[in-house]
Scaffold this active site. Structure first.
Site, PDB file in Angstrom:
ATOM      1  N   GLU A 192      42.474 -15.345 117.661  1.00  0.00           N
ATOM      2  CA  GLU A 192      41.571 -15.190 116.509  1.00  0.00           C
ATOM      3  C   GLU A 192      41.561 -16.445 115.642  1.00  0.00           C
ATOM      4  O   GLU A 192      40.505 -16.931 115.218  1.00  0.00           O
ATOM      5  CB  GLU A 192      42.016 -14.000 115.654  1.00  0.00           C
ATOM      6  N   ILE A 252      30.808  -3.213 104.169  1.00  0.00           N
ATOM      7  CA  ILE A 252      29.991  -4.145 103.379  1.00  0.00           C
ATOM      8  C   ILE A 252      28.675  -3.437 103.045  1.00  0.00           C
ATOM      9  O   ILE A 252      27.978  -2.948 103.931  1.00  0.00           O
ATOM     10  CB  ILE A 252      29.711  -5.437 104.176  1.00  0.00           C
ATOM     11  N   ASN A 264      32.162 -11.251 110.948  1.00  0.00           N
ATOM     12  CA  ASN A 264      33.410 -10.481 110.935  1.00  0.00           C
ATOM     13  C   ASN A 264      34.176 -10.786 112.213  1.00  0.00           C
ATOM     14  O   ASN A 264      33.576 -11.026 113.270  1.00  0.00           O
ATOM     15  CB  ASN A 264      33.101  -8.976 110.878  1.00  0.00           C
ATOM     16  N   LEU A 321      38.743  -4.346 105.062  1.00  0.00           N
ATOM     17  CA  LEU A 321      38.701  -2.990 105.622  1.00  0.00           C
ATOM     18  C   LEU A 321      37.698  -2.067 104.955  1.00  0.00           C
ATOM     19  O   LEU A 321      37.712  -0.863 105.168  1.00  0.00           O
ATOM     20  CB  LEU A 321      40.108  -2.378 105.571  1.00  0.00           C
ATOM     21  N   HIS A 327      36.929  -9.151 114.870  1.00  0.00           N
ATOM     22  CA  HIS A 327      37.478  -7.841 115.241  1.00  0.00           C
ATOM     23  C   HIS A 327      38.448  -8.063 116.399  1.00  0.00           C
ATOM     24  O   HIS A 327      38.140  -8.837 117.325  1.00  0.00           O
ATOM     25  CB  HIS A 327      36.344  -6.890 115.645  1.00  0.00           C
TER      26      HIS A 327
HETATM   27  N1  LIG Z   1      28.720  -3.226 107.013  1.00  0.00           N
HETATM   28  C1  LIG Z   1      29.841  -3.604 107.667  1.00  0.00           C
HETATM   29  N2  LIG Z   1      31.018  -3.674 107.000  1.00  0.00           N
HETATM   30  C2  LIG Z   1      32.144  -4.074 107.646  1.00  0.00           C
HETATM   31  C3  LIG Z   1      32.120  -4.387 109.024  1.00  0.00           C
HETATM   32  C4  LIG Z   1      30.865  -4.315 109.702  1.00  0.00           C
HETATM   33  O1  LIG Z   1      30.761  -4.621 110.922  1.00  0.00           O
HETATM   34  N3  LIG Z   1      29.758  -3.927 108.995  1.00  0.00           N
HETATM   35  N4  LIG Z   1      33.293  -4.753 109.687  1.00  0.00           N
HETATM   36  C5  LIG Z   1      34.521  -4.318 109.021  1.00  0.00           C
HETATM   37  C6  LIG Z   1      35.763  -4.763 109.671  1.00  0.00           C
HETATM   38  N5  LIG Z   1      36.172  -3.738 110.629  1.00  0.00           N
HETATM   39  C7  LIG Z   1      36.248  -4.098 111.935  1.00  0.00           C
HETATM   40  O2  LIG Z   1      36.102  -5.247 112.336  1.00  0.00           O
HETATM   41  C8  LIG Z   1      36.495  -2.421 110.228  1.00  0.00           C
HETATM   42  C9  LIG Z   1      37.150  -2.242 109.020  1.00  0.00           C
HETATM   43  C10 LIG Z   1      37.483  -0.951 108.594  1.00  0.00           C
HETATM   44  C11 LIG Z   1      37.161   0.152 109.383  1.00  0.00           C
HETATM   45  C12 LIG Z   1      37.487   1.529 108.897  1.00  0.00           C
HETATM   46  O3  LIG Z   1      37.409   2.490 109.644  1.00  0.00           O
HETATM   47  N6  LIG Z   1      37.874   1.603 107.610  1.00  0.00           N
HETATM   48  C13 LIG Z   1      38.307   2.902 107.022  1.00  0.00           C
HETATM   49  C14 LIG Z   1      38.975   2.660 105.665  1.00  0.00           C
HETATM   50  C15 LIG Z   1      40.256   1.834 105.857  1.00  0.00           C
HETATM   51  C16 LIG Z   1      40.972   1.631 104.527  1.00  0.00           C
HETATM   52  O4  LIG Z   1      40.321   1.708 103.463  1.00  0.00           O
HETATM   53  O5  LIG Z   1      42.198   1.373 104.589  1.00  0.00           O
HETATM   54  C17 LIG Z   1      37.097   3.811 106.790  1.00  0.00           C
HETATM   55  O6  LIG Z   1      35.994   3.311 106.504  1.00  0.00           O
HETATM   56  O7  LIG Z   1      37.349   5.010 106.844  1.00  0.00           O
HETATM   57  C18 LIG Z   1      36.524  -0.024 110.593  1.00  0.00           C
HETATM   58  C19 LIG Z   1      36.191  -1.311 111.040  1.00  0.00           C
HETATM   59  C20 LIG Z   1      34.509  -4.721 107.557  1.00  0.00           C
HETATM   60  N7  LIG Z   1      33.308  -4.173 106.948  1.00  0.00           N
HETATM   61  N1  LIG Z   2      38.397  -4.025 112.234  1.00  0.00           N
HETATM   62  C1  LIG Z   2      38.873  -5.053 111.374  1.00  0.00           C
HETATM   63  C2  LIG Z   2      40.214  -5.536 111.858  1.00  0.00           C
HETATM   64  O1  LIG Z   2      40.985  -4.789 112.435  1.00  0.00           O
HETATM   65  N2  LIG Z   2      40.479  -6.822 111.599  1.00  0.00           N
HETATM   66  C3  LIG Z   2      41.725  -7.409 112.040  1.00  0.00           C
HETATM   67  O2  LIG Z   2      42.662  -7.381 110.968  1.00  0.00           O
HETATM   68  C4  LIG Z   2      43.591  -8.448 111.198  1.00  0.00           C
HETATM   69  C5  LIG Z   2      43.711  -9.207 109.906  1.00  0.00           C
HETATM   70  O3  LIG Z   2      44.738 -10.131 110.037  1.00  0.00           O
HETATM   71  P1  LIG Z   2      44.918 -11.277 108.913  1.00  0.00           P
HETATM   72  O4  LIG Z   2      44.803 -10.581 107.568  1.00  0.00           O
HETATM   73  O5  LIG Z   2      46.276 -11.852 109.193  1.00  0.00           O
HETATM   74  O6  LIG Z   2      43.809 -12.273 109.116  1.00  0.00           O
HETATM   75  C6  LIG Z   2      43.013  -9.325 112.316  1.00  0.00           C
HETATM   76  O7  LIG Z   2      43.647  -9.056 113.548  1.00  0.00           O
HETATM   77  C7  LIG Z   2      41.569  -8.881 112.377  1.00  0.00           C
HETATM   78  O8  LIG Z   2      40.978  -9.018 113.656  1.00  0.00           O
END
Ligand SMILES: Nc1nc2c(c(=O)[nH]1)N[C@@H](CN(C=O)c1ccc(C(=O)N[C@@H](CCC(=O)O)C(=O)O)cc1)CN2
Ligand SMILES: NCC(=O)N[C@@H]1O[C@H](COP(=O)([O-])[O-])[C@@H](O)[C@H]1O
Length: 316
Positions: A280, A194, A208, A191, A210
């Site tokens: 997934e 990167i 990743n 979360l 999603h």
């Molecule tokens: N550079 C990148 N980093 C990450 C990506 C990406 O595409 N490019 N994907 C995410 C995973 N993700 C969706 O698939 C995702 C994860 C988290 C968030 C988000 O809004 N996070 C919050 C913080 C949440 C927390 O700390 O509990 C935020 O940034 O405010 C959106 C999408 C992984 N990294």
């Molecule tokens: N945007 C990022 C996001 O929402 N990712 C989602 O978090 C879950 C993790 O489950 P897991 O820890 O059991 O694999 C999964 O559903 C994945 O797609």
């Protein structure tokens, strides 16, 4: 016992400046005892030069053998023959998985590396949610970290908690991943954003998953149950899972694979989440297998495609 700073017993040497390697050493959590060394011809060649540990204690051979000794019974077929036969000329790949929570995707990928579906090994887990524990108190850890420890997979904490004793930068993370000879990075419920240092260090090698059909319902704020609640509230009749390459923003990288699931009229967010998660698990294993078998190609316009294993002229 405070394990956060205990990485393993035994002599320590490093090819890196001592201050840096001490930092990385501290960021790594390894099983205190690697299990018994079971040397097999198959794994002997997989020994990695890991600059942070004495070769006598922690090598891929030990980790692989201990893992294989635990999981080998699940393997169907004759490991050294059937497992190698279809990928004879392709190097087995090293995978890093990044998690923040339960880690069910991480577990399904790990199991696929053991049963031979994925021609690779998970050599390190990275998580932002690892609480240093005594050897016997697993409950405060995220599920992924707990599973990694059970399987003797090293754990790196990134980013570290704000009150951590020492900074562990993105550059430090790149160095640590290089030391494990990581080929691919798979984000699975991670979360945190990167950093661009990691994206530059691993071009076209970070994926990743999603839980929606991107580009819909993606971006900052869209993670976990928030995604499924938004899908249901929108009245969308379909949702699904997307695997995409990671670029500097959340969820905007090139889409590699998708699977669709129906959204039923009376679905709760939990029911939809469970239906998507089942897809997934299958999708990430298929994609990881294609990655490790070098079956990813690119269309002229840059769209990544997965070459069918059965017929190389077919793509997904
Ligand atoms: N550079 C990148 N980093 C990450 C990506 C990406 O595409 N490019 N994907 C995410 C995973 N993700 C969706 O698939 C995702 C994860 C988290 C968030 C988000 O809004 N996070 C919050 C913080 C949440 C927390 O700390 O509990 C935020 O940034 O405010 C959106 C999408 C992984 N990294
Ligand atoms: N945007 C990022 C996001 O929402 N990712 C989602 O978090 C879950 C993790 O489950 P897991 O820890 O059991 O694999 C999964 O559903 C994945 O797609």
């Amino acid at each position: 016992m405070e394990t956060q700073n205990i990485v393993h017993r035994g002599s320590f040497h490093s090819a890196f400046p001592s201050i840096l390697s001490r930092k990385i050493h501290r960021a790594l959590t390894l099983p205190i005892h690697s299990s018994s060394k079971i040397h097999s011809s198959k794994w002997a060649s997989l020994k990695i030069h890991c600059p942070f540990y004495s070769d006598t204690l922690l090598t891929k051979t030990n980790l692989q053998c201990s893992r294989k000794s635990v999981d080998k019974v699940k393997y169907k077929g004759i490991p050294d023959i059937e497992e190698d036969k279809p990928k004879a000329n392709i190097r087995r790949k090293n995978i890093a998985v990044f998690v923040s929570g339960g880690g069910s995707n991480f577990r399904s990928i790990y199991e696929a590396t053991v049963d031979g579906s994925v021609h690779g090994d998970i050599v390190v887990l990275v998580t932002n949610n690892h609480v240093p524990q005594s050897m016997y108190a697993y409950d405060a850890d995220c599920g992924g970290a707990e599973y990694a420890r059970d399987k003797h997979i090293p754990i790196i904490v990134f980013p570290k908690k704000k009150d951590a004793q020492e900074v562990f930068s993105a550059e430090d993370l790149v160095i640590a991943l290089r030391s494990f000879k990581v080929d691919f990075i798979l984000l699975a419920g991670y979360l945190k954003l990167i950093p661009s240092e990691l994206i530059r260090a691993y071009p076209k090698s970070i994926l990743n998953i999603h839980p929606s059909l991107l580009p819909a319902f993606g971006g900052k704020g869209y993670y976990g149950m928030k995604v499924h609640k938004a899908v249901i509230a929108s009245g969308a009749r379909y949702s699904g899972a997307t695997i995409h390459y990671v670029d500097e923003q959340y969820d905007t990288g090139r889409i590699l694979a998708q699977r669709v699931v129906p959204v039923l009229a009376k679905d709760t967010a939990e029911e939809l989440a469970a239906r998507v998660l089942r897809e997934e698990h299958k999708l990430y294993v298929e994609v990881a297998a294609a990655l490790c078998e070098e079956r990813i190609t690119y269309r002229e316009d840059g769209v990544p495609l997965i070459q069918s294993k059965e017929n190389p002229n077919n793509y997904r």
